[in-house]
Structures are given as C-alpha cells and as structure tokens.
Design a protein around this motif. Sequence first.
Motif, PDB file in Angstrom:
ATOM      1  N   PHE A 230      44.358  50.070  47.872  1.00  0.00           N
ATOM      2  CA  PHE A 230      45.412  49.115  47.536  1.00  0.00           C
ATOM      3  C   PHE A 230      44.952  47.681  47.285  1.00  0.00           C
ATOM      4  CE2 PHE A 230      47.760  52.177  50.419  1.00  0.00           C
ATOM      5  CZ  PHE A 230      48.356  52.873  49.377  1.00  0.00           C
ATOM      6  N   PHE A 231      43.751  47.332  47.733  1.00  0.00           N
ATOM      7  CA  PHE A 231      43.358  45.926  47.660  1.00  0.00           C
ATOM      8  C   PHE A 231      42.361  45.711  46.528  1.00  0.00           C
ATOM      9  CE2 PHE A 231      44.955  43.964  51.689  1.00  0.00           C
ATOM     10  CZ  PHE A 231      45.571  45.103  52.198  1.00  0.00           C
ATOM     11  N   ARG A 232      42.697  44.803  45.621  1.00  0.00           N
ATOM     12  CA  ARG A 232      41.810  44.441  44.518  1.00  0.00           C
ATOM     13  C   ARG A 232      41.726  42.914  44.444  1.00  0.00           C
ATOM     14  NH1 ARG A 232      41.140  48.964  45.143  1.00  0.00           N
ATOM     15  NH2 ARG A 232      41.221  50.739  43.717  1.00  0.00           N
ATOM     16  N   ASP A 233      40.635  42.424  43.853  1.00  0.00           N
ATOM     17  CA  ASP A 233      40.544  40.984  43.626  1.00  0.00           C
ATOM     18  C   ASP A 233      41.658  40.558  42.672  1.00  0.00           C
ATOM     19  OD1 ASP A 233      38.306  41.054  45.190  1.00  0.00           O
ATOM     20  OD2 ASP A 233      36.873  40.867  43.549  1.00  0.00           O
ATOM     21  N   ASN A 234      42.100  39.324  42.813  1.00  0.00           N
ATOM     22  CA  ASN A 234      43.187  38.814  41.964  1.00  0.00           C
ATOM     23  C   ASN A 234      42.893  37.358  41.628  1.00  0.00           C
ATOM     24  OD1 ASN A 234      45.678  38.827  40.644  1.00  0.00           O
ATOM     25  ND2 ASN A 234      46.793  38.213  42.496  1.00  0.00           N
ATOM     26  N   PRO A 235      41.706  37.098  41.040  1.00  0.00           N
ATOM     27  CA  PRO A 235      41.262  35.705  40.900  1.00  0.00           C
ATOM     28  C   PRO A 235      42.005  34.947  39.802  1.00  0.00           C
ATOM     29  CG  PRO A 235      39.717  37.157  39.795  1.00  0.00           C
ATOM     30  CD  PRO A 235      40.729  38.043  40.458  1.00  0.00           C
ATOM     31  N   LYS A 236      42.155  33.656  40.033  1.00  0.00           N
ATOM     32  CA  LYS A 236      42.634  32.759  38.981  1.00  0.00           C
ATOM     33  C   LYS A 236      41.372  32.207  38.334  1.00  0.00           C
ATOM     34  CE  LYS A 236      45.831  28.994  38.104  1.00  0.00           C
ATOM     35  NZ  LYS A 236      46.864  28.120  38.674  1.00  0.00           N
TER      36      LYS A 236
ATOM     37  N   PHE B 175      37.378  37.280  35.771  1.00  0.00           N
ATOM     38  CA  PHE B 175      37.675  38.577  36.376  1.00  0.00           C
ATOM     39  C   PHE B 175      36.902  39.647  35.617  1.00  0.00           C
ATOM     40  CE2 PHE B 175      41.208  41.889  37.261  1.00  0.00           C
ATOM     41  CZ  PHE B 175      40.714  42.158  38.527  1.00  0.00           C
TER      42      PHE B 175
ATOM     43  N   ARG C 250      36.905  38.435  31.795  1.00  0.00           N
ATOM     44  CA  ARG C 250      37.980  37.693  31.135  1.00  0.00           C
ATOM     45  C   ARG C 250      38.472  36.602  32.080  1.00  0.00           C
ATOM     46  NH1 ARG C 250      43.623  38.255  31.302  1.00  0.00           N
ATOM     47  NH2 ARG C 250      43.266  39.980  32.727  1.00  0.00           N
TER      48      ARG C 250
ATOM     49  N   THR D 138      41.397  34.772  33.577  1.00  0.00           N
ATOM     50  CA  THR D 138      42.808  35.134  33.709  1.00  0.00           C
ATOM     51  C   THR D 138      43.752  33.958  33.454  1.00  0.00           C
ATOM     52  OG1 THR D 138      42.784  34.724  36.095  1.00  0.00           O
ATOM     53  CG2 THR D 138      42.321  36.984  35.369  1.00  0.00           C
ATOM     54  N   VAL D 139      43.193  32.771  33.224  1.00  0.00           N
ATOM     55  CA  VAL D 139      44.050  31.624  32.896  1.00  0.00           C
ATOM     56  C   VAL D 139      44.114  31.433  31.376  1.00  0.00           C
ATOM     57  CG1 VAL D 139      44.425  29.148  33.212  1.00  0.00           C
ATOM     58  CG2 VAL D 139      43.467  30.516  35.079  1.00  0.00           C
TER      59      VAL D 139
ATOM     60  N   ASN E  45      42.603  33.695  29.044  1.00  0.00           N
ATOM     61  CA  ASN E  45      42.397  34.976  28.355  1.00  0.00           C
ATOM     62  C   ASN E  45      41.106  35.011  27.536  1.00  0.00           C
ATOM     63  OD1 ASN E  45      44.555  36.370  29.363  1.00  0.00           O
ATOM     64  ND2 ASN E  45      45.918  35.888  27.650  1.00  0.00           N
TER      65      ASN E  45
END
Lengths: 410, 92
Positions: free
Chosen positions: B44-50, B53, B71, B73-74, B76
């Motif tokens: 269930f746990f994945r990185d979610n960086p701003k 990625f 990529r 994530t801010v 693209n």
Amino acid sequence: MPPRTPGAELPEHPDWLWHSPEPKSSYDAVIVGGGGHGLATAYYLAKNHGITNIAVLERGWLAGGNMARNTTIIRSNYLWDESAGLYEHALKLWEGLADELDYPLLFSQRGVLNLAHSLQEVRDSVRRVNANRLNGVDAEWLDPDQVAEICPILNTSPDLRYPVLGATWQPRAGIAKHDHVAWGFARALDRMGVDLIQGCEVTGFERVGDRVVGVETTRGPIRTGKVALAAAGHTSVLADTLGLRLPIQSHPLQALVSELLEPVHPTVVMSNSVHVYVSQAHKGELVLGAGIDAHNSYSQRGAFHTIEREMTAAVELFPMFARAHVLRTWGGVVDVTPDASAIMGLTPFEGLYVNCGWGTGGFKSTPGVGWCYAHTIAHDEPHPLNAAFSLERFTTGALVDEHGAAGVAH
Amino acid sequence: MMLIPCPWCGPRNEIEFHYGGQAEVRYPVDPQAVSDEDWARFLFFRDNPKGMFTERWSHAAGCRRWFTVRRDTVTNEIHPDDGASNARTVTR
C-alpha cells in the motif's frame, strides 16, 4: 474637472468577514490547511470542545485549494456502515449548518441519481439501497421511467451503448455553495477568536523525540501541543519532512463549468460506468466532473483527453448539452488511498493528527470531518465515527473498501 | 497532454499509455519472513514526491512493453535519457 480614477465610482469595499492577524508564537492547537476541512475542524474544536486558542495556517488564501475546485456534491449513499455513518453524520450537520452559522450556504437538497448501466451495476445498486436503508440513509431504487420523471433531460433511451437501466435515488442529497461554506465557517471562527492566517506555509515540524511540539512556517516557528494536518493533496509532502510515510498518492482531478444557462437540470446525476457527474449551479453553470488523471501529479492541471472522455459521456446522457459551451476547466490535487476511503486519526507521533486521503470526495464530508477530527484532536482518541478510518488499517487489513459505492472509479 | 518517450516506438501521445506508478518496487525476497507491517509497506505504501519521480509506463496502444522514466510531478517534464537507458521489460 480632475481626471477620473478607473473604478472610483464603485462602492466601498465591504468589511472583511474575518481579520488577518499576525501569527502568535504559540497556540493550543495548529491546523495546517485553511480549506473546508481545516475550517470545520477549528469550528468544532471551538464549539464542541471549548478550545479557541487555535491558528488555522493556510499557505495560499483561505479555501483556495481543493475547496475552490470541487463540484460541491453532497450525499451519504455509501455502501459500508463505516462510510455511511460518517457521511450521514455530515449530511445531518449540513441540514442545519446555514442556520447555525447564520450564513447562506445555498444548500439545496435537490437529490442525487446514481445511474446503473449493466446488470451487475443494477444488482450492486439495489444492494446499496438496502444497505443505505439499514443505516437510516434515505435511498430508493428507480426504474428508467421513474428516472426520466425526475430528470427529463436525461437520455433514458434503450438504444444507448450503455443504456440507463435504473438509478439509486437519494432525495436528501444535493449541492451547496462552496465559497459560502468556507466564508460561513471563517466568519464564525473569527468571532470565536480563532486566528485565520493566510499566506503562511508550513515547511516542517519541531519535535522532541516522537512528540511534535510545533511547526516551522514561512512566517516563523509556532509552538503548539497539537498539530492537525488538513492539507489534502500535499499531506505526504508535509509528512515526508517527519519521515512519516502515508499510503496516499496525489493525482490531478479536473472539473469544468459551462456558460450560464437557464435552469434545465433539476437534480444531481452521477454515472460510475461512463463516468461523469453533473449538476447545475445556482447561477446556471453546468458543473461537470469525472475521474482523476492516472498519473501522480502536483501540477494542478490534467490532460485534455480526460475531459474529452467525460464530455463524451455527458453528451451521450444529456444530448442537449451538445450545444453548451465550456467556460472554464481546472484541476486540483487530490490524495487517493488504496482502498478509496479516507484516513483520519492519530499518527505514530504524539501531538500530530492526520486527516487525508479523501480523494475526490472531501467536500460532502466537510462538517462531519470537522466534528470527528475535532473530537480526535481534543481527546487524543478517535470519535467512534472515524475510528475505522485509522492509519493502522493498512497493516491490520481491516480496510474500508468503498471503491464499489464511492460513485467514482478512482 | 504529455509526450511520453517510449524507448522502442519513440515519443507518443499520453493517451497511448497505461500508468504503472512507482518504479523499482521489489517483491519480498522471502515472503514467509515478512511481517504484517512490511506487507502493508509493500502493498500500500509508495513514494509520492513533489518533484522528480521514477515511474513505470506501458505503451498499451503500441508495443505493449513496460519502461521506466523520471518525471517531475510539478512540471510534467520527462527525462527520456533515464528512461531509455533504464528501459526493461517486466519479468513478473
């Protein structure tokens, strides 16, 4: 004659509904995020628990995040007991909220239709109606003729590729005016002495061992015994600064409005299969939404093909919409959990509380979240209505899996 | 709309691809020895960086192969060099 200043003939600016105080060096509680959830939480902390020495910290402007970007649908027709309990509590609060805040929220209980387009969806929908009734939530199953009676502009022809085989109907569901909801809470909070601080971004936390004792902000450090996160899509960015991993992924969620049209759409219509949801705002805009864009993103924009797919579904279901013009599209950043239910409760850090993972459905829960989260913060233990929405459920496996009934396929 | 660099077919429109989330998530080597907490982390746990990625995409409407890109994530912004050099098919 002196030259005229443009705009000089406009009336005086009205008094603000709330002040903009300087942050104090310490508070009893700090709420991170000045959106609907943050404001409602501060409100019930003050009202139900007598804690008024609170700051609500907002990095942008009040209610300028997802609160300003949502499609304002309110309903409580969820399948599982845990979800129905929380959303129905919220709906009951919505029903008295405008009077309580003494502010017009334009809460309009025009009902919601959740369409079914396949035999399996019919069975699932009827099951949900029965579950709703057992939980005291108003719900009916309607055949296509009854659906057409409630929403005559909906295409209920059997010739559609995905024909409307019926719908669930929750008459008490509806919409509200999101800005007014935020302003109503903000005005009440201001009067109760709560500090609403805009333009103040939380950049980190101060801690002693496993206890959080304050926050670092762009306007200096603030000490407090209780820090409550209500930052939606940015929650994992904040939690990362503590090394706290959360089971959420941030995605773009787009919405759009049409130009103003005369009232044609009397209710709210949602379709999970062809995936679009539509209502008509008080002013007359058609308000449309659908699912998230697939990829992770903090860009507050999504791809046009997502909108295209949503519009295809909308025009198929509502042929008359083909003549409407899109006025504006936008995107928010929503935090999605693996089981499509929210996370609300304690964290491994003493004095740190988490409320996140509302995905695409945070607005409807606003007063319910405020009520339960305030209880969790004040008593250091969850309210019975949010006990099941703990962070631990991902380890125990006791998931609140609302994918089926959330009405959205994210 | 993103232009995603498939290492085998070249840059193609986003609509041709299926998203696979975080890259390089490894299946536990000894599943019997994994604690409940570690299973939860894996599932269930994945990185979610701003920001940057590393993620998986499948060219679903093209060669149907999986590959990795980096990529932001801010913005693209996609870094195709990383994707091309690290591209590999999924073995499980």
